[in-house]
Write a protein that holds these residues in place. Structure first.
Motif, PDB file in Angstrom:
ATOM      1  N   ALA A  15      41.217 -23.743  25.534  1.00 12.73           N
ATOM      2  CA  ALA A  15      42.294 -23.075  26.273  1.00 12.73           C
ATOM      3  C   ALA A  15      42.916 -21.955  25.440  1.00 12.73           C
ATOM      4  O   ALA A  15      43.122 -20.842  25.930  1.00 12.73           O
ATOM      5  CB  ALA A  15      43.359 -24.088  26.673  1.00 12.73           C
ATOM      6  N   VAL A  16      43.188 -22.226  24.177  1.00 17.00           N
ATOM      7  CA  VAL A  16      43.822 -21.218  23.322  1.00 17.00           C
ATOM      8  C   VAL A  16      42.859 -20.069  23.027  1.00 17.00           C
ATOM      9  O   VAL A  16      43.237 -18.894  23.090  1.00 17.00           O
ATOM     10  CB  VAL A  16      44.334 -21.870  22.017  1.00 17.00           C
ATOM     11  CG1 VAL A  16      44.777 -20.833  21.017  1.00 17.00           C
ATOM     12  CG2 VAL A  16      45.473 -22.824  22.334  1.00 17.00           C
ATOM     13  N   TYR A  19      42.442 -17.913  26.100  1.00 18.86           N
ATOM     14  CA  TYR A  19      43.675 -17.187  26.403  1.00 18.86           C
ATOM     15  C   TYR A  19      43.751 -15.882  25.628  1.00 18.86           C
ATOM     16  O   TYR A  19      44.164 -14.863  26.157  1.00 18.86           O
ATOM     17  CB  TYR A  19      44.879 -18.071  26.078  1.00 18.86           C
ATOM     18  CG  TYR A  19      46.212 -17.414  26.352  1.00 18.86           C
ATOM     19  CD1 TYR A  19      46.715 -17.374  27.643  1.00 18.86           C
ATOM     20  CD2 TYR A  19      46.951 -16.840  25.329  1.00 18.86           C
ATOM     21  CE1 TYR A  19      47.939 -16.771  27.908  1.00 18.86           C
ATOM     22  CE2 TYR A  19      48.172 -16.242  25.586  1.00 18.86           C
ATOM     23  CZ  TYR A  19      48.665 -16.206  26.874  1.00 18.86           C
ATOM     24  OH  TYR A  19      49.868 -15.613  27.134  1.00 18.86           O
ATOM     25  N   TYR A  20      43.356 -15.902  24.377  1.00 20.95           N
ATOM     26  CA  TYR A  20      43.443 -14.702  23.553  1.00 20.95           C
ATOM     27  C   TYR A  20      42.238 -13.767  23.713  1.00 20.95           C
ATOM     28  O   TYR A  20      42.293 -12.622  23.287  1.00 20.95           O
ATOM     29  CB  TYR A  20      43.632 -15.076  22.087  1.00 20.95           C
ATOM     30  CG  TYR A  20      45.030 -15.579  21.829  1.00 20.95           C
ATOM     31  CD1 TYR A  20      46.118 -14.716  21.899  1.00 20.95           C
ATOM     32  CD2 TYR A  20      45.273 -16.912  21.572  1.00 20.95           C
ATOM     33  CE1 TYR A  20      47.404 -15.162  21.689  1.00 20.95           C
ATOM     34  CE2 TYR A  20      46.558 -17.373  21.356  1.00 20.95           C
ATOM     35  CZ  TYR A  20      47.616 -16.492  21.412  1.00 20.95           C
ATOM     36  OH  TYR A  20      48.895 -16.945  21.216  1.00 20.95           O
ATOM     37  N   GLN A  27      45.607 -13.631  32.013  1.00 23.30           N
ATOM     38  CA  GLN A  27      45.990 -14.797  31.219  1.00 23.30           C
ATOM     39  C   GLN A  27      46.714 -15.845  32.063  1.00 23.30           C
ATOM     40  O   GLN A  27      46.549 -17.040  31.840  1.00 23.30           O
ATOM     41  CB  GLN A  27      46.866 -14.377  30.039  1.00 23.30           C
ATOM     42  CG  GLN A  27      46.070 -13.674  28.958  1.00 23.30           C
ATOM     43  CD  GLN A  27      46.937 -13.184  27.823  1.00 23.30           C
ATOM     44  OE1 GLN A  27      48.143 -13.046  27.961  1.00 23.30           O
ATOM     45  NE2 GLN A  27      46.306 -12.907  26.702  1.00 23.30           N
ATOM     46  N   TRP A  28      47.473 -15.422  33.051  1.00 24.51           N
ATOM     47  CA  TRP A  28      48.174 -16.393  33.892  1.00 24.51           C
ATOM     48  C   TRP A  28      47.187 -17.214  34.711  1.00 24.51           C
ATOM     49  O   TRP A  28      47.410 -18.402  34.951  1.00 24.51           O
ATOM     50  CB  TRP A  28      49.202 -15.704  34.788  1.00 24.51           C
ATOM     51  CG  TRP A  28      48.605 -14.868  35.884  1.00 24.51           C
ATOM     52  CD1 TRP A  28      48.229 -13.567  35.808  1.00 24.51           C
ATOM     53  CD2 TRP A  28      48.300 -15.298  37.204  1.00 24.51           C
ATOM     54  NE1 TRP A  28      47.707 -13.152  37.000  1.00 24.51           N
ATOM     55  CE2 TRP A  28      47.743 -14.193  37.880  1.00 24.51           C
ATOM     56  CE3 TRP A  28      48.441 -16.494  37.884  1.00 24.51           C
ATOM     57  CZ2 TRP A  28      47.329 -14.279  39.210  1.00 24.51           C
ATOM     58  CZ3 TRP A  28      48.028 -16.558  39.198  1.00 24.51           C
ATOM     59  CH2 TRP A  28      47.482 -15.460  39.844  1.00 24.51           C
ATOM     60  N   TRP A  30      44.134 -17.951  33.733  1.00 24.89           N
ATOM     61  CA  TRP A  30      43.533 -18.862  32.751  1.00 24.89           C
ATOM     62  C   TRP A  30      44.437 -20.082  32.547  1.00 24.89           C
ATOM     63  O   TRP A  30      43.968 -21.222  32.534  1.00 24.89           O
ATOM     64  CB  TRP A  30      43.313 -18.114  31.443  1.00 24.89           C
ATOM     65  CG  TRP A  30      42.617 -18.903  30.404  1.00 24.89           C
ATOM     66  CD1 TRP A  30      43.180 -19.527  29.335  1.00 24.89           C
ATOM     67  CD2 TRP A  30      41.218 -19.176  30.313  1.00 24.89           C
ATOM     68  NE1 TRP A  30      42.227 -20.157  28.587  1.00 24.89           N
ATOM     69  CE2 TRP A  30      41.016 -19.951  29.173  1.00 24.89           C
ATOM     70  CE3 TRP A  30      40.133 -18.829  31.098  1.00 24.89           C
ATOM     71  CZ2 TRP A  30      39.765 -20.395  28.792  1.00 24.89           C
ATOM     72  CZ3 TRP A  30      38.884 -19.272  30.711  1.00 24.89           C
ATOM     73  CH2 TRP A  30      38.707 -20.048  29.567  1.00 24.89           C
ATOM     74  N   LEU A  31      45.725 -19.847  32.384  1.00 22.59           N
ATOM     75  CA  LEU A  31      46.661 -20.957  32.186  1.00 22.59           C
ATOM     76  C   LEU A  31      46.755 -21.837  33.426  1.00 22.59           C
ATOM     77  O   LEU A  31      46.877 -23.062  33.316  1.00 22.59           O
ATOM     78  CB  LEU A  31      48.036 -20.420  31.817  1.00 22.59           C
ATOM     79  CG  LEU A  31      48.142 -19.768  30.454  1.00 22.59           C
ATOM     80  CD1 LEU A  31      49.546 -19.220  30.247  1.00 22.59           C
ATOM     81  CD2 LEU A  31      47.769 -20.728  29.350  1.00 22.59           C
ATOM     82  N   PHE A  34      43.601 -24.055  33.448  1.00 24.83           N
ATOM     83  CA  PHE A  34      43.645 -25.112  32.445  1.00 24.83           C
ATOM     84  C   PHE A  34      44.752 -26.125  32.716  1.00 24.83           C
ATOM     85  O   PHE A  34      44.621 -27.287  32.359  1.00 24.83           O
ATOM     86  CB  PHE A  34      43.735 -24.523  31.039  1.00 24.83           C
ATOM     87  CG  PHE A  34      42.375 -24.313  30.440  1.00 24.83           C
ATOM     88  CD1 PHE A  34      41.836 -25.232  29.580  1.00 24.83           C
ATOM     89  CD2 PHE A  34      41.632 -23.205  30.771  1.00 24.83           C
ATOM     90  CE1 PHE A  34      40.567 -25.056  29.054  1.00 24.83           C
ATOM     91  CE2 PHE A  34      40.370 -23.004  30.260  1.00 24.83           C
ATOM     92  CZ  PHE A  34      39.835 -23.940  29.386  1.00 24.83           C
ATOM     93  N   SER A  35      45.837 -25.715  33.351  1.00 25.91           N
ATOM     94  CA  SER A  35      46.861 -26.698  33.715  1.00 25.91           C
ATOM     95  C   SER A  35      46.326 -27.637  34.798  1.00 25.91           C
ATOM     96  O   SER A  35      46.599 -28.840  34.774  1.00 25.91           O
ATOM     97  CB  SER A  35      48.140 -26.014  34.169  1.00 25.91           C
ATOM     98  OG  SER A  35      47.952 -25.366  35.395  1.00 25.91           O
TER      99      SER A  35
END
Length: 77
Positions: A15-16, A19-20, A27-28, A30-31, A34-35
């Motif tokens: 996830a990290v 994200y980068y 990126q939102w 991606w989050l 993963f959430s």
């Protein structure tokens, strides 16, 4: 999914790292993905999470953003 398991550590690393690597505009997404994966992994049978949960998370995020506005200046994109 235990926070001390190897499964969680690999999940967090993916996830990290992702994200980068992806562009800032995505990126939102991606989050969000993963959430969903994380919340689905917490249920004993897996499966989907009820959409009402996401509504609560979204409204909570808006509330946090609103309460955070006066505390420090936002960085320029």
């Amino acid at each position: 999914m235990s926070f001390l398991s190897m499964k969680f550590l690999l999940f967090l690393a993916a996830a990290v790292a992702g994200y980068y690597v992806i562009p800032r505009q995505l990126q939102w997404v991606w989050l969000l993905i993963f959430s969903y994966i994380f919340l689905s992994g917490l249920r004993p049978g897996g499966g989907s999470v009820h959409p009402d949960h996401y509504r609560h998370y979204f409204l909570g995020g808006l509330w946090l953003e609103h309460t955070d506005r006066g505390s420090r200046p936002r960085p320029e994109p």
